[in-house]
Design a protein around this motif. Sequence first.
Motif, PDB file in Angstrom:
ATOM      1  N   GLU A  21      -8.049 -42.148 -17.692  1.00 29.22           N
ATOM      2  CA  GLU A  21      -9.099 -41.908 -16.704  1.00 29.22           C
ATOM      3  C   GLU A  21      -9.069 -42.967 -15.606  1.00 29.22           C
ATOM      4  O   GLU A  21      -9.250 -42.663 -14.427  1.00 29.22           O
ATOM      5  CB  GLU A  21     -10.472 -41.917 -17.391  1.00 29.22           C
ATOM      6  N   THR A  22      -8.832 -44.214 -16.012  1.00 22.86           N
ATOM      7  CA  THR A  22      -8.762 -45.293 -15.036  1.00 22.86           C
ATOM      8  C   THR A  22      -7.570 -45.124 -14.109  1.00 22.86           C
ATOM      9  O   THR A  22      -7.628 -45.470 -12.922  1.00 22.86           O
ATOM     10  CB  THR A  22      -8.675 -46.652 -15.760  1.00 22.86           C
ATOM     11  N   GLU A  23      -6.478 -44.571 -14.640  1.00 22.89           N
ATOM     12  CA  GLU A  23      -5.296 -44.349 -13.808  1.00 22.89           C
ATOM     13  C   GLU A  23      -5.559 -43.349 -12.684  1.00 22.89           C
ATOM     14  O   GLU A  23      -4.846 -43.346 -11.682  1.00 22.89           O
ATOM     15  CB  GLU A  23      -4.141 -43.814 -14.670  1.00 22.89           C
ATOM     16  N   ASN A  24      -6.574 -42.505 -12.852  1.00 21.00           N
ATOM     17  CA  ASN A  24      -6.838 -41.456 -11.865  1.00 21.00           C
ATOM     18  C   ASN A  24      -7.649 -41.958 -10.678  1.00 21.00           C
ATOM     19  O   ASN A  24      -8.212 -41.151  -9.937  1.00 21.00           O
ATOM     20  CB  ASN A  24      -7.581 -40.286 -12.535  1.00 21.00           C
ATOM     21  N   MET A  25      -7.729 -43.277 -10.510  1.00 18.28           N
ATOM     22  CA  MET A  25      -8.482 -43.823  -9.379  1.00 18.28           C
ATOM     23  C   MET A  25      -7.876 -43.366  -8.050  1.00 18.28           C
ATOM     24  O   MET A  25      -6.660 -43.236  -7.913  1.00 18.28           O
ATOM     25  CB  MET A  25      -8.510 -45.356  -9.458  1.00 18.28           C
ATOM     26  N   GLU A  26      -8.755 -43.108  -7.102  1.00 12.88           N
ATOM     27  CA  GLU A  26      -8.330 -42.611  -5.796  1.00 12.88           C
ATOM     28  C   GLU A  26      -7.461 -43.640  -5.088  1.00 12.88           C
ATOM     29  O   GLU A  26      -7.723 -44.835  -5.131  1.00 12.88           O
ATOM     30  CB  GLU A  26      -9.570 -42.299  -4.953  1.00 12.88           C
ATOM     31  N   GLN A  27      -6.437 -43.156  -4.413  1.00 14.51           N
ATOM     32  CA  GLN A  27      -5.530 -44.030  -3.685  1.00 14.51           C
ATOM     33  C   GLN A  27      -5.607 -43.751  -2.184  1.00 14.51           C
ATOM     34  O   GLN A  27      -5.901 -42.638  -1.751  1.00 14.51           O
ATOM     35  CB  GLN A  27      -4.085 -43.815  -4.155  1.00 14.51           C
ATOM     36  N   MET A  28      -5.367 -44.796  -1.404  1.00 15.94           N
ATOM     37  CA  MET A  28      -5.355 -44.624   0.041  1.00 15.94           C
ATOM     38  C   MET A  28      -4.200 -43.726   0.463  1.00 15.94           C
ATOM     39  O   MET A  28      -3.139 -43.745  -0.159  1.00 15.94           O
ATOM     40  CB  MET A  28      -5.212 -45.985   0.742  1.00 15.94           C
TER      41      MET A  28
END
Length: 438
Positions: free
Chosen positions: A313-320
């Motif tokens: 779930e943490t890996e799915n953080m939004e990226q620029m």
Amino acid sequence: MIETFRKIWKFAGKERANINKSVAVSFLNAVFRMFEVSAIYFVIAALTEGQRGAKAAWIALGFMLVSIIGNGITASISKMQQTHAGYFMAANERIKIGNLLKGVPMGFFNDNSLGEVTGVCTTVLGNVETLVPMTLVNIMGGVIGTIVFTAMMLFFEWRVGLIAAAGIFAYFLVVSAMEKKSAAIAPNLQKSQTALTAAVLEYVQGMGVVKSFNLGDKGDKKAQEALEFNRKSNLDMENLMTPYTIFQELVLQAAGICMIFASVFCWINGTMPIARALMCIVMSFLVFGQIRLFGMGISMLRLSSASINRTLETENMEQMDERGRALSPKSHDIVFDHVHFSYENREILHGISVKLPDKTTTAVIGPSGSGKTTLCNLVARFWDVDSGSIKIGGNDVRDYTLESLMEQISMVFQNVYLFADTIENNIKFGKQCVETCF
């Protein structure tokens, strides 16, 4: 359970090879344990047949030495492979999360606590480091060892071996029921551990504020709530697991007693020699040793799965968005053109228009919360503006890749103590924060 194994196997990545080696060596470890059983049988056979010579003793000693040396070497190798796999699984994931954090927008921490991310990198991945490889090795090693021991029992004395097989089958049924029940509790337990870590870290980091404003009675409310949540989650897990654990042990003990009674009965009616009957009695105390490792692994399987789910779930953080080009402008003037920026519904910058000429030093001064840091971070495109544009050397910052953008600018954030007599009538407070943007 099969789906959980697939998830763990996929998460292991490059460390699957070390886990495979550990499981293979566990099989050899189970084989070496059989030498110990063989040594016992030689002694029992010699005693029941009235042999007084040293031959049986030397044979038994040889088997015991092989068993001890083999067990020591295989257990050491298995543990080393298991430790290597766990450490690098967690280390690689921490590096991956760290790299992902470099690309998150500023708005990421509106909905996500830094303490929670820290909790994932410490507590959650700590569980992955210790539990995942141990769970796999215990389950697979326990199953392999049990199969080897049961096969030997069936070959040695099939009647008693069938009782052992029936006990193992009943044990599997209880473990399967326990595993299904724990599915609902394990994620909650993992969540409570992460929340507790986050709350404690936030409280410690804000200790200065707590002391300054005498918030000792109120400041730890969040930490106390997280502690209570964690306590309740752990108790729920224990209350759920305890009856199943007791029942598992009762099943194995009942199977062991049946094996003893069957051995004695067969000896009494003359269908089993005394040496074989005594050996079956001894094996009733040994045959279920490996299956207990399987049970221990299953009890940790759901927690391992929950830890992996939380990490993913943490890996799915939004990226620029980085669809720009590697640009090298001739000048480095910075132009804000009617820039609007908000954190969710809170507007921080409203229609900002300013030009910072090339090769100049500009100090951005203002009270806390006025948007100084946001203004500087937007230049580095840590997030996209709501409207308007920011240009460096005539190119919109959104046209740069992050790497090329970072090559064009540098920023220095510095806290400076200013006093009322330093800048006449412009600063009404004794101390202000000055953040300088180059």
